[in-house]
Scaffold this active site. Structure first.
Site, PDB file in Angstrom:
ATOM      1  N   CYS A 269      -0.248  -3.212  -5.934  1.00  0.00           N
ATOM      2  CA  CYS A 269       0.087  -2.551  -4.659  1.00  0.00           C
ATOM      3  C   CYS A 269       0.559  -1.128  -4.954  1.00  0.00           C
ATOM      4  CB  CYS A 269       1.154  -3.349  -3.906  1.00  0.00           C
ATOM      5  SG  CYS A 269       2.826  -3.084  -4.535  1.00  0.00           S
TER       6      CYS A 269
ATOM      7  N   ALA B 180      13.647 -14.515   1.643  1.00  0.00           N
ATOM      8  CA  ALA B 180      13.668 -14.790   3.080  1.00  0.00           C
ATOM      9  C   ALA B 180      13.737 -13.508   3.903  1.00  0.00           C
ATOM     10  CB  ALA B 180      14.835 -15.704   3.420  1.00  0.00           C
TER      11      ALA B 180
ATOM     12  N   GLU C 170       4.042  -7.365 -11.148  1.00  0.00           N
ATOM     13  CA  GLU C 170       3.924  -6.221 -12.066  1.00  0.00           C
ATOM     14  C   GLU C 170       5.283  -5.570 -12.303  1.00  0.00           C
ATOM     15  OE1 GLU C 170       2.212  -6.918  -9.328  1.00  0.00           O
ATOM     16  OE2 GLU C 170       0.382  -5.734  -9.189  1.00  0.00           O
TER      17      GLU C 170
ATOM     18  N   CYS D 133       7.116  -7.709  -6.701  1.00  0.00           N
ATOM     19  CA  CYS D 133       5.785  -8.051  -7.204  1.00  0.00           C
ATOM     20  C   CYS D 133       5.844  -8.417  -8.692  1.00  0.00           C
ATOM     21  CB  CYS D 133       4.837  -6.876  -7.048  1.00  0.00           C
ATOM     22  SG  CYS D 133       4.476  -6.445  -5.353  1.00  0.00           S
TER      23      CYS D 133
ATOM     24  N   GLU E 157       9.568 -13.879  -4.062  1.00  0.00           N
ATOM     25  CA  GLU E 157       9.739 -13.537  -2.639  1.00  0.00           C
ATOM     26  C   GLU E 157      11.165 -13.823  -2.175  1.00  0.00           C
ATOM     27  OE1 GLU E 157       6.490 -15.427  -0.530  1.00  0.00           O
ATOM     28  OE2 GLU E 157       5.091 -13.957  -1.362  1.00  0.00           O
TER      29      GLU E 157
ATOM     30  N   TYR F 147      12.001 -11.055   3.283  1.00  0.00           N
ATOM     31  CA  TYR F 147      10.643 -10.514   3.099  1.00  0.00           C
ATOM     32  C   TYR F 147      10.597  -9.197   2.314  1.00  0.00           C
ATOM     33  CZ  TYR F 147       8.809 -13.959   6.461  1.00  0.00           C
ATOM     34  OH  TYR F 147       8.459 -15.112   7.101  1.00  0.00           O
TER      35      TYR F 147
ATOM     36  N   CYS G 298       3.842  -0.748  -6.930  1.00  0.00           N
ATOM     37  CA  CYS G 298       3.683  -1.075  -8.355  1.00  0.00           C
ATOM     38  C   CYS G 298       2.929   0.025  -9.095  1.00  0.00           C
ATOM     39  CB  CYS G 298       2.984  -2.419  -8.519  1.00  0.00           C
ATOM     40  SG  CYS G 298       4.033  -3.796  -8.019  1.00  0.00           S
TER      41      CYS G 298
ATOM     42  N   ASN H 287       5.504 -12.936  -8.958  1.00  0.00           N
ATOM     43  CA  ASN H 287       6.147 -12.432  -7.740  1.00  0.00           C
ATOM     44  C   ASN H 287       7.312 -13.330  -7.344  1.00  0.00           C
ATOM     45  OD1 ASN H 287       3.981 -14.243  -7.196  1.00  0.00           O
ATOM     46  ND2 ASN H 287       3.854 -13.595  -5.073  1.00  0.00           N
TER      47      ASN H 287
HETATM   48  N1  THU Z   1       2.094  -9.165  -4.831  1.00  0.00           N
HETATM   49  C1  THU Z   1       2.275  -8.958  -6.162  1.00  0.00           C
HETATM   50  O1  THU Z   1       3.052  -9.666  -6.825  1.00  0.00           O
HETATM   51  N2  THU Z   1       1.584  -7.929  -6.751  1.00  0.00           N
HETATM   52  C2  THU Z   1       0.714  -7.121  -6.107  1.00  0.00           C
HETATM   53  O2  THU Z   1       0.212  -6.170  -6.686  1.00  0.00           O
HETATM   54  C3  THU Z   1       0.362  -7.405  -4.718  1.00  0.00           C
HETATM   55  C4  THU Z   1       1.244  -8.345  -4.001  1.00  0.00           C
HETATM   56  C5  THU Z   1       2.823 -10.268  -4.176  1.00  0.00           C
HETATM   57  C6  THU Z   1       3.908  -9.843  -3.260  1.00  0.00           C
HETATM   58  C7  THU Z   1       3.997 -11.026  -2.323  1.00  0.00           C
HETATM   59  O3  THU Z   1       4.864 -11.997  -2.888  1.00  0.00           O
HETATM   60  C8  THU Z   1       2.591 -11.599  -2.290  1.00  0.00           C
HETATM   61  O4  THU Z   1       1.926 -11.033  -3.402  1.00  0.00           O
HETATM   62  C9  THU Z   1       1.828 -11.281  -1.029  1.00  0.00           C
HETATM   63  O5  THU Z   1       1.857  -9.944  -0.746  1.00  0.00           O
END
Ligand code: THU
Length: 140
Positions: free
Chosen positions: A92, A52, A61, A59, A50, A54, A95, A48
């Protein structure tokens, strides 16, 4: 669903854990790693990333899928998913939608207190929106 051997899952989880080490997650502190096995045997890993702002977070995947597609792979055999949590995590919703575009029957492996669990992408996203409902381009 194609049967993936224990050995192959182990290899995929190792790659997913390796990618998770590179997660950029300063906001959630929740690290995720994914490893996608392509039909040609190559493995594409993602973590993942991230931001700033948000909402621009990507993700693990989707990073793995994008890496694979950019390398010319669109057929996938299996996906292994790991995170910094002790419990199981599943992809999620966003994804799931991206995964089903390429591989509805693909097994997704997750680990947790009871060991390996495997579900297909189609099981994770029943009644998907997909290309079957789109009209061919008419020039508009
Ligand atoms: N996240 C993923 O990388 N994959 C998922 O299937 C669920 C969430 C990440 C996104 C974010 O950086 C952190 O997990 C918290 O949500």
């Amino acid at each position: 669903m194609e049967k993936i051997t224990e050995e192959v899952w182990e290899k995929l989880f190792a790659r997913a854990r390796e990618a998770m080490e590179n997660a950029y997650a300063p906001y959630s502190r929740f690290r995720v790693g994914a490893a996608l096995l392509a039909k040609d045997g190559r493995i594409f890993a993602g973590c993942n990333v991230e931001n700033a702002s948000y909402s621009l977070t990507i993700c693990a995947e989707r990073v793995a899928v994008a890496m694979a597609v950019a390398a010319g792979c669109r057929e996938f055999i299996a996906l292994a998913l790991v995170s910094s949590a002790d419990d199981y995590i599943y992809p999620c919703g966003a994804c799931r939608q991206v995964l089903i575009e390429f591989a509805p029957a693909m097994p997704v492996g997750v680990t947790g207190p009871q060991g390996l669990k495997v579900v297909t992408v189609a099981e994770l996203l029943p009644a998907p929106f997909d290309s079957s409902v789109l009209q061919p381009r008419s020039g508009k």
